[in-house]
Write an enzyme that holds these catalytic residues in place. Structure first.
Site, short mmCIF file in Angstrom:
data_model
loop_
_atom_site.label_atom_id
_atom_site.label_comp_id
_atom_site.label_asym_id
_atom_site.label_seq_id
_atom_site.Cartn_x
_atom_site.Cartn_y
_atom_site.Cartn_z
CB SER A 9 -0.91 0.02 1.23
OG SER A 9 -1.70 1.18 1.26
CB CYS A 10 2.01 3.69 -2.18
SG CYS A 10 0.96 3.82 -3.65
N PRO A 11 0.62 5.81 -0.31
CG PRO A 11 1.83 7.47 0.78
CD PRO A 11 2.01 6.22 -0.02
#
Length: 462
Positions: A9-11
């Site tokens: 997961s990334c921002p």
């Protein structure tokens, strides 16, 4: 064959989330290791890990620059890194995960009362499905706003019941924080995260907008719940039926879905759903304000029994949400009955382990000690381990004690302006009406619970 599960997961949830997933999967394939990767991207959770996936896994890799819950990975070895590390060197991460698992490095859970409660709550969370799951997601995100706002309002009453009406005072500032800000966000947050549970990130904006409209037109928390489900299912439907070229897919979660859903939900709330729900809320408010003594006792009896029936489950949360929603309408009696009834189960069990030791195992007697603190803190879940071990005797006992407490609280005309905090908010001036009778209701319910356990639970054989 070894198996590893992972979460990436990334921002922004667009590029790096999927690059990290691809890198891990390719490296695992080359190393002849079974790999399943859950991506938490802009369109929500994809390829979600099941309970069986996690159970079969030797280790866990979390490659994320956002907060990823680790509760479900208890007793597994976890390698937690930035998402870029999985993109750049997935092979070393996999080796590190396998080495840790082979050495027996796991997240251990101690067998005390608090961890038993935590495990039980995790199991309940996993078992939630459908509408209940979505509602509980909204409630769980709403609760911090309710508690923070309610306690801020409670503190404002320290300076006098009407002190907040004087502009520029500390009491007015505390009331602005609590009522003007935190409570104003309560319904939008509830609706937004119900929609988020259904449709992931694209559902948040239409859900919150629908919730804000419900609040502003007087539809209250009931309107917010309706707005949240409407926004979530509508957004999910649009997501499944609007097909765009691959080059335009990035517009779906940030432009097309939020805009279309917000427009439709907003118009429906203003013209179709809001007015009748507002009428229902006004009718409910007027009925509660005009309760006779007998009807008040019956309401307290029902709310009290609900709080003890499943101790943090759907029935308990339904009663609590009902009480919280009425605080915005300045109706404080049900909230008092609900908190008192929620404190009674762990307190009654703790008292029973002191008075009637022959009916409890040594482990239960030890668990009774922290149950005192959980009870006075309004953590009803402190009774869960006892109920899980002997549900057919414990649950009727706790329901009886809590029903008595709720009925007495309503009979005594107690009002509570704080939505949480247990006994720690009771000394705050003007937060509780009829404080002495409130304490008496809790004490009587605690004793009734303990006596019911004495009657229903047999003595243990040596």
């Amino acid at each position: 064959m070894k198996k590893i599960v992972a979460v990436t997961s990334c921002p922004t949830g667009i590029a790096h989330t999927y690059m990290a997933s691809e890198s891990l999967e390719e490296s695992a394939k080359e190393m002849n290791i079974k790999m399943k990767v859950e991506t938490q991207g802009s369109v929500g959770v994809e390829n979600e890990l099941t309970e069986q996936d996690i159970k079969e896994a030797d280790a866990v890799i979390i490659a994320a620059d956002t907060n990823v819950s680790k509760e479900r990975f208890a007793n597994k070895y976890i390698v937690e890194v930035a998402v870029a590390d999985a993109i750049n060197d997935a092979e070393s991460l996999i080796n590190k995960a396998l080495e840790g698992a082979e050495k027996g490095q796991t997240t251990q859970i101690n067998n005390d009362l608090y961890n038993q409660v935590s495990q039980e709550k995790s199991k309940r969370k996993e078992s939630r499905t459908g509408a209940y799951k979505h509602l509980m997601t909204g409630v769980s995100f709403m609760l911090p706003f309710v508690v923070a706002g309610g306690l801020s309002i409670a503190l404002s009453f320290v300076f006098g019941i009407n002190a907040a009406q004087e502009e520029g005072t500390l009491a007015a500032a505390l009331m602005q924080i609590g009522s003007g800000s935190a409570f104003a966000l309560m319904v939008p947050i509830l609706a937004g995260y119900i929609a988020y549970s259904i449709a992931d990130r694209p559902g948040i904006a239409p859900g919150m907008i629908g919730g804000m409209l419900a609040s502003s037109i007087g539809a209250g928390f009931l309107g917010g719940i309706i707005a949240g489900f409407l926004a979530g299912y509508l957004t999910q439907w649009l997501k499944n039926h609007i097909k765009l070229p691959q080059t335009l897919q990035g517009l779906m979660p940030i432009l097309i879905l939020p805009f279309l859903s917000s427009l439709i939900v907003g118009l429906l709330m203003i013209y179709l759903i809001g007015p009748p729900v507002q009428g229902i809320m006004n009718g409910l408010t007027n009925w509660l304000q005009g309760l006779t003594e007998a009807n008040a006792v019956i309401l307290g009896l029902i709310l009290g029994a609900m709080m003890a029936f499943d101790m943090g489950g759907p029935v308990n949360k339904a009663a609590y949400t009902f009480g919280v929603g009425l605080l915005g309408s300045n109706i404080y009696g049900p909230m008092a009955a609900i908190m008192a009834a929620g404190m009674t189960p762990p307190l009654g069990l703790a008292l029973a382990t002191v008075l009637f030791k022959s009916r409890f195992t040594r482990q239960e007697i030890e668990a009774g000690k922290p149950a005192w603190f959980m009870g006075i803190s309004f953590i009803t879940e402190g009774a869960i381990p006892f109920a899980a071990a002997d549900p057919f005797r414990v649950i009727p006992s706790t329901m009886t004690g809590s029903a008595v407490t709720g009925a007495l609280s309503m009979l005594f005309g107690v009002g509570l302006k704080a939505p949480h905090g247990g006994i720690f908010v009771l000394p705050i001036p003007n937060v509780v009406t009829n404080l002495g009778f409130y304490a008496l209701a809790i004490i009587i319910g605690t004793i009734v619970t303990a006596l019911m356990l004495r009657i229903l639970k047999p003595k243990l054989t040596k």
